[in-house]
Design a protein around this motif. Structure first.
Motif: not given
Length: 559
Positions: A344-348, A364-369, A507-515
């Protein structure tokens, strides 16, 4: 009606009667009778036709359609090398139990070996990879032949679905056609049974296995891979290490594969139960090869073979109710909580990309799922994507995960995902590597008259084969040769590839924008590219494993 046209129409009609709803056609001359028959069935609303210019892509599309629907799906080709291009998908279907039907047109046998164009010996071309291989005789005007044609189709589909008593999987039906190959106007074809049923109804064969002779109260781990699974209630709280494509993934430990690497910090299981076909983790393979552990395999209800790479399985059967010791279960649950806190802490994803040393594929895997809505279908590419989800994602319900784990190649993954999307009413997303996308770019080539999927391909682009950096060849002593022969960097412009073949590109540069990038179900075929640096991949995995091990070892000793 000429005999070839009659035969093709009978074959297609019988497939529809057997429940076939989708068919893939690759253009050719010798398969023209089948092409006309499929087009007519599509126009009449009896099935949905998908036309592809590349037989290899077409075969994996049929595989994805069959994987996603559970129904047999034919891929129809002309003769010669067109047939050979089906082989990779046939192999995947063979080892994953998918009912793929290779329906191949052929020259009459008396033309084989004469120098006739596009002519090879097609009978038996797939060897032992198919559940059944048969070649029809060249059609004639004999009135008894339509019954034999229908019966042959019924046998082929029964073999593909496992209804005949064997394992489900691919089947080859080879059909030699003599000229003329095009229909005459106004001709009628021989009708089948008036009730619309198949010519021969094959009732599925049931399988019942005896209970496993294990100790239900012993310290037990369950290891689960792709395949069917027994009811979760039978597990009795037993810790489960489940791969994402297993039906038990939602019931699995968050950090199961990492915990197996924390040697000596957890109580060892006395027995392990294998469900499905686990293939992802070397730590699991080492556990199953441990002579101090009793290994049992749950029999697959569809008759697929049990997994036993190490030759350690003591028995195969049905799973009885498990009831492992509470202290054993508690120790593994507490360790999983500690390891999950590290993840949780590392893959935020909100900290991305500030922590460059953390493998971006895991983030990316954690954020996507987590971002996918309930009812979504997720297709995972082989190599790192499926492993990244297994190592980093929070197991969850409401998400169907598919992956080509039969022979675990990167072949045809785009086309498989297209087929999976075309058979799913909800959102479908695929997580791929850059080489996997490039390996199947023709999967993006969909004609203007063809059914188009609502599919988002999320591509982690680290310019090469990142997975090799985590294997033995990625060690420092091989650095001088690694990049060229394993890393295989490329200069492909994924935006140009995607848009040139009719997909949109982001092109996605910030994974916080994935949703936000994933939002919307009806945006057609999309490629969302995420770039990563694989030079720190090995060190990042090692550091994360060490941190998880330290967190588990800091817990009270329960070994």
């Amino acid at each position: 009606m000429n005999p070839s046209t009659a035969q093709a129409r009978v074959v297609v009609d019988e497939l529809v009667r057997l429940g076939v709803t989708d068919a893939v056609l690759c253009p050719g001359s010798r398969n023209a009778p089948l092409a006309f028959a499929l087009h007519a069935a599509d126009a009449a609303g009896r099935l949905r036709l998908h036309v592809r210019v590349d037989e290899r892509t077409g075969a994996f599309l049929a595989l994805g359609l069959a994987l996603g629907s559970g129904r047999p799906v034919p891929v129809v080709t002309t003769s010669g090398t067109a047939v050979a291009n089906l082989h990779p998908a046939v192999l995947e279907a063979a080892w994953s139990g998918v009912p793929l039907l290779a329906l191949t047109a052929d020259r009459p046998m008396d033309l084989v070996g004469t120098g006739a164009s596009q002519t090879v010996d097609q009978h038996g071309i797939f060897g032992t990879a198919v559940r059944r291989a048969s070649t029809l005789s060249v059609a004639s005007s004999d009135s008894r032949e339509p019954a034999r044609w229908r019966s042959a189709v019924d046998r082929a589909v029964a073999a593909a679905t496992g209804a005949a008593g064997g394992e489900p999987g691919p089947v080859h039906l080879n059909v030699p056609f003599a000229e003329p190959l095009v229909p005459e106007p106004g001709a009628v074809f021989p009708e089948g049974r008036p009730d619309g049923a198949p010519w021969t109804v094959v009732s599925p064969v049931g399988r019942v296995a005896a209970p496993l002779p294990l100790d239900p109260a012993a310290p037990t781990l369950v290891v689960a891979g792709a395949g069917t699974a027994p009811a979760p209630t039978l597990l009795g709280g037993t810790p489960v290490i489940a791969e994402p494509s297993s039906p038990l993934w939602a019931h699995g430990l968050v950090a199961g594969p990492w915990l197996l690497g924390a040697a000596g910090a957890l109580p060892r299981p006395r027995q392990v139960v294998v469900i499905g076909r686990p293939t992802l983790h070397r730590a699991v393979a080492r556990l199953l090869a441990d002579p101090a552990v009793d290994v049992y395999a749950v029999a697959a209800p569809d008759g697929m073979p049990f997994t036993d790479v190490a030759g350690s399985v003591r028995a195969v059967g049905a799973l009885p109710q498990l009831a492992p010791p509470a202290e054993f279960v508690r120790a593994w649950r507490e360790a999983d909580d500690a390891a999950a806190a590290v993840l949780d802490r590392t893959l935020d994803p909100t900290r991305d990309p500030e922590h460059a040393a953390v493998p971006r594929g895991l983030v990316l895997a954690r954020a996507l799922t987590a971002a996918l809505p309930g009812g979504s279908r997720l297709v995972l590419g082989s190599s790192n994507p499926v492993r990244d989800v297994a190592l980093a994602a929070l197991p969850r319900a409401g998400l169907e995960v598919l992956s080509n784990r039969g022979v675990a190649g990167i072949d045809g993954t785009v086309s498989t995902a297209v087929g999976a999307a075309l058979t799913h009413p909800g959102p479908t997303v695929a997580l791929l590597g850059d080489l996997t996308l490039l390996h199947d770019t023709t999967g993006l080539l969909i004609g203007p008259d063809e059914p188009r999927p609502a599919l988002t391909l999320v591509v982690l682009n680290d310019s090469g084969g990142g997975i090799f950096g985590l294997l033995e060849q990625g060690a420092d002593e091989h650095a001088a040769s690694f990049e060229r022969i394993f890393g295989t960097p490329h200069r492909a412009d994924l935006a140009a590839v995607a848009t040139g073949l009719g997909a949109t590109h982001t092109l996605l540069t910030d994974l916080a924008d994935l949703p936000e990038a994933l939002a919307g179900e009806d945006k057609g075929l999309r490629v969302v590219e995420v770039r990563a640096d694989r030079s720190t991949l090995r060190a990042g995995h090692d550091a994360l494993a060490a941190e998880i091990t330290a967190a588990v070892r800091a817990l009270p000793d329960r070994t």
